[in-house]
Design an enzyme around this catalytic site. Structure first.
Site, PDB file in Angstrom:
ATOM      1  CE1 TYR A  51       3.707  -7.644  -9.668  1.00 57.61           C
ATOM      2  CE2 TYR A  51       4.450  -8.831 -11.601  1.00 57.61           C
ATOM      3  CZ  TYR A  51       4.662  -7.882 -10.634  1.00 57.61           C
ATOM      4  OH  TYR A  51       5.826  -7.159 -10.639  1.00 57.61           O
ATOM      5  N   GLY A 202       4.038   5.405 -19.265  1.00 56.85           N
ATOM      6  CA  GLY A 202       3.604   5.998 -20.524  1.00 56.85           C
ATOM      7  C   GLY A 202       3.936   7.468 -20.683  1.00 56.85           C
ATOM      8  CG  LEU A 204       9.802   8.880 -20.053  1.00 51.26           C
ATOM      9  CD1 LEU A 204      10.852   8.005 -19.374  1.00 51.26           C
ATOM     10  CD2 LEU A 204      10.388  10.250 -20.396  1.00 51.26           C
TER      11      LEU A 204
END
Length: 304
Positions: A51, A202, A204
């Protein structure tokens, strides 16, 4: 916040975790998010060396300084990057994993990881060698436990049967119910799931209209997705909760799920995620409604 035992380990993780991949490039902002998460009961934080090419681990390390004993920290390795490499490449060899772990500890500025996870994996990997690396790291005291992050059933089965993993991180949400087919395997070996992507980028949430694209999602067409999410919104409203809270609660109610790792780049997003922990377990009837609404898909590839 409720805490669940992670597999056969002695780690008890908050049922809502923070996926640190969502953090920004600003140390101070990230520190604010992480500290608020801790103050609100979150103790599980998941990062990875890949990351932001190491920056993510650095910013997490800065944020937890002085709070190390308040958190259960997980990171991931196996993707090699650096000088002479175009992007990154997969490298699950023992020498590389042990070196990668040392570098992760340096960036995080800590002495050990609570959980170190293989960040991917294929059935063609030198799996015995990879397991040996993890076992040596446990013996050396630089990691407490290890797990894998994979959606390949054949890889998961191999590690479940051959190693001492305590967890499997898998993408799992109402829109991606493929892991449910493998719950019995997790139960058989005493493994916990760490659910990533529990609100499907996003989709849900009550803000799903802004997230829908022509591609749809997995085996949902755009039209199917829109119709399904509209019904989810109606169902959530009828039960006085948000779509996000209902979706997360469904995931958290599964006994195999120890923690749902949610992303949050703002305080409001963090609070919305955490509020799902305050929602009571769903009734049998409501659970059945959700299961009838969302497809029970299965993994088509990497099964054997």
């Amino acid at each position: 916040m409720k805490q669940n035992k992670l597999g056969t380990s002695d780690l008890f993780v908050s049922e809502i975790g923070l996926g640190c991949m969502s953090l920004s490039d600003d140390h101070l902002h990230n520190e604010k998010i992480i500290h608020e998460a801790i103050d609100r009961g979150v103790n599980f934080f998941d990062t990875a060396d890949l990351y932001q090419l190491g920056f993510n681990e650095e910013t997490v390390g800065k944020a937890i300084k002085g709070k190390r004993h308040d958190v259960i920290l997980a990171s991931k390795g196996g993707n090699e990057w650096g000088e002479g490499i175009d992007g990154w490449r997969w490298n699950p060899t023992k020498n590389y994993l042990k070196e990668a772990l040392k570098n992760s500890l340096l960036r995080l500025d800590i002495d050990y990881l609570d959980l170190y996870q293989l960040h991917g994996g294929t059935i063609d990997d030198p799996i015995d060698e990879t397991i040996e690396a993890f076992e040596e790291l446990v013996q050396e005291g630089t990691i407490r436990y290890y797990g894998i992050s994979s959606i390949r059933p054949n890889v998961i089965k191999e590690y479940a049967e051959k190693s001492n993993i305590v967890s499997v991180m898998m993408q799992y949400s109402l829109l991606d119910r493929r892991p449910e087919e493998w719950f019995s395997l997790l139960d058989k070996h005493g493994l916990s799931m760490i659910a990533r992507g529990p609100v499907s980028k996003g989709l849900l949430t009550n803000d799903f209209e802004r997230k829908i694209t022509e591609k749809g999602f997995l085996d949902y067409s755009e039209a199917e997705l829109r119709a399904t999410l509209e019904k989810l919104n109606t169902l959530a409203d009828a039960n006085t909760m948000s779509s996000q809270q209902l979706s997360l609660r469904y995931i958290l109610d599964q006994s195999q799920v120890a923690t749902a790792v949610t992303g949050a780049s703002t305080s409001s997003q963090l609070i919305e995620n955490i509020q799902s922990s305050n929602v009571s377990p769903l009734s049998v009837e409501l659970t059945k409604e959700l299961e009838a609404l969302f497809k029970a898909s299965v993994y088509e590839n990497h099964r054997n």
